[in-house]
Enzyme design. Structure first.
Site, mmCIF file in Angstrom:
data_model
loop_
_atom_site.group_PDB
_atom_site.id
_atom_site.type_symbol
_atom_site.label_atom_id
_atom_site.label_comp_id
_atom_site.label_asym_id
_atom_site.label_seq_id
_atom_site.Cartn_x
_atom_site.Cartn_y
_atom_site.Cartn_z
ATOM 1 N N ARG A 185 53.023 42.021 41.812
ATOM 2 C CA ARG A 185 54.241 41.214 41.748
ATOM 3 C C ARG A 185 53.865 39.771 41.427
ATOM 4 O O ARG A 185 52.883 39.270 41.950
ATOM 5 C CB ARG A 185 54.966 41.265 43.103
ATOM 6 C CG ARG A 185 55.809 42.489 43.253
ATOM 7 C CD ARG A 185 56.373 42.646 44.632
ATOM 8 N NE ARG A 185 56.974 41.446 45.199
ATOM 9 C CZ ARG A 185 57.671 41.446 46.339
ATOM 10 N NH1 ARG A 185 57.844 42.585 47.006
ATOM 11 N NH2 ARG A 185 58.169 40.344 46.815
ATOM 12 N N ARG A 238 47.893 43.699 47.163
ATOM 13 C CA ARG A 238 49.058 44.585 47.048
ATOM 14 C C ARG A 238 49.440 44.849 45.594
ATOM 15 O O ARG A 238 49.442 43.957 44.772
ATOM 16 C CB ARG A 238 50.246 43.944 47.766
ATOM 17 C CG ARG A 238 51.546 44.689 47.543
ATOM 18 C CD ARG A 238 52.599 44.307 48.547
ATOM 19 N NE ARG A 238 53.347 43.130 48.167
ATOM 20 C CZ ARG A 238 54.443 42.709 48.807
ATOM 21 N NH1 ARG A 238 54.871 43.363 49.879
ATOM 22 N NH2 ARG A 238 55.077 41.634 48.416
ATOM 23 N N ARG A 289 67.625 36.265 55.839
ATOM 24 C CA ARG A 289 66.544 35.305 55.653
ATOM 25 C C ARG A 289 66.962 33.862 55.898
ATOM 26 O O ARG A 289 66.100 32.968 55.815
ATOM 27 C CB ARG A 289 65.995 35.430 54.233
ATOM 28 C CG ARG A 289 64.906 36.492 54.128
ATOM 29 C CD ARG A 289 64.645 36.735 52.670
ATOM 30 N NE ARG A 289 63.264 36.842 52.336
ATOM 31 C CZ ARG A 289 62.738 37.928 51.741
ATOM 32 N NH1 ARG A 289 63.469 38.970 51.479
ATOM 33 N NH2 ARG A 289 61.485 37.937 51.395
ATOM 34 N N LYS A 331 57.536 45.377 56.145
ATOM 35 C CA LYS A 331 58.927 45.850 56.219
ATOM 36 C C LYS A 331 59.205 46.914 55.155
ATOM 37 O O LYS A 331 59.817 47.937 55.443
ATOM 38 C CB LYS A 331 59.910 44.679 56.023
ATOM 39 C CG LYS A 331 59.717 43.534 57.008
ATOM 40 C CD LYS A 331 60.738 42.426 56.807
ATOM 41 C CE LYS A 331 60.667 41.699 55.473
ATOM 42 N NZ LYS A 331 59.445 40.902 55.250
ATOM 43 N N ARG A 349 56.060 31.153 49.811
ATOM 44 C CA ARG A 349 56.912 32.091 50.553
ATOM 45 C C ARG A 349 56.691 31.956 52.063
ATOM 46 O O ARG A 349 57.633 32.069 52.849
ATOM 47 C CB ARG A 349 56.638 33.524 50.086
ATOM 48 C CG ARG A 349 57.208 33.781 48.689
ATOM 49 C CD ARG A 349 56.570 34.979 48.040
ATOM 50 N NE ARG A 349 56.992 36.225 48.647
ATOM 51 C CZ ARG A 349 56.308 37.355 48.534
ATOM 52 N NH1 ARG A 349 55.175 37.398 47.863
ATOM 53 N NH2 ARG A 349 56.761 38.450 49.082
#
Ligand code: AMP
Length: 211
Positions: A156, A127, A88, A13, A167
């Site tokens: 992150r 990432r 969410r 996204k 998550r």
């Protein structure tokens, strides 16, 4: 035009949002970026959000709805907005509908980025994101520099394996039911394959929104 970009963490996204926003001529609102900005700035909002975010849990709906309401009321959102990382939870969907009604707007479509958990874990493990502008990169080492603004790329905290697992569990429990809510409320839900070259996914997204 209000479009909700929807999908698991790591579905792409954040990569697609600026590309789609440029093609559609509307700004983006990424709640995750707003919250990370608040943490860096040391605001009350940032202090409240940090613990939830580090664990990979959701920040309370009341906090998110405050951010949404403010962003949608700004002049730059007059032509619409691409929502990245909201909605969410079902209460957020309900709250967004109320805010939209107050402002004479509505959610036009929910664009779902479809992807397997295995692909997600692999993507997030590799990432990094720019510390300043938040641009995500895959396969670029921490400490290297962002192509856009020269900022340092960092991992992150919520991309660590335990947080990723949490998550994904949070997504199944709290976020996935949002799609049924939108279908029940007669909002267009378009599902696209989120795996493949970035430009192919952008093309699929634009064609799904146009059809
Ligand atoms: P993201 O950058 O979209 O992956 O979001 C990172 C983290 O910010 C999430 O794991 C949540 O802790 C928090 N967050 C961002 N957007 C929301 C939202 N709409 N509702 C609740 N928490 C959120």
């Amino acid at each position: 035009m209000i479009i909700v970009l929807f999908g698991k963490p790591g579905a792409g996204k954040g990569t697609q949002a600026p590309l789609l926003a440029a093609a559609l001529g509307v700004p983006t609102l990424a709640t995750g970026d707003e919250l990370r900005g608040a943490i860096r700035a040391g605001t009350d909002l940032g202090r409240e959000a940090k613990g939830f975010m580090d664990r990979g849990d959701l920040v309370p709906d009341s906090v998110i709805l405050g951010i949404i309401k403010q962003a949608l009321s700004e002049p730059r959102a007059a032509s619409g907005v691409l929502l990245d990382g909201v909605v969410r939870t079902v209460p957020q969907a309900e709250g967004l509908a109320t805010v939209c009604a107050e402002l004479g707007k509505k959610v036009d479509a929910v664009l779902v980025f479809d992807i397997d958990d295995d692909e997600i874990v692999q993507r997030l493990a590799g990432r990094t994101v720019c510390e300043t502008c938040q641009t995500p990169y895959t396969g670029r080492a921490p400490g290297t520099k962002c192509d856009k603004d020269g900022g340092t790329l960092v991992r992150r905290k919520d991309d660590e394996p335990d947080a990723i697992r949490n998550r994904l569990a949070v997504y199944e429990k709290q976020t996935a039911p949002v799609l049924a809510w939108y279908r029940e409320h007669d909002t267009k839900v378009a599902v696209i394959d989120a795996v493949g070259p970035v430009q192919d996914v952008t093309a699929r997204a634009l064609s799904a929104l146009a059809s």
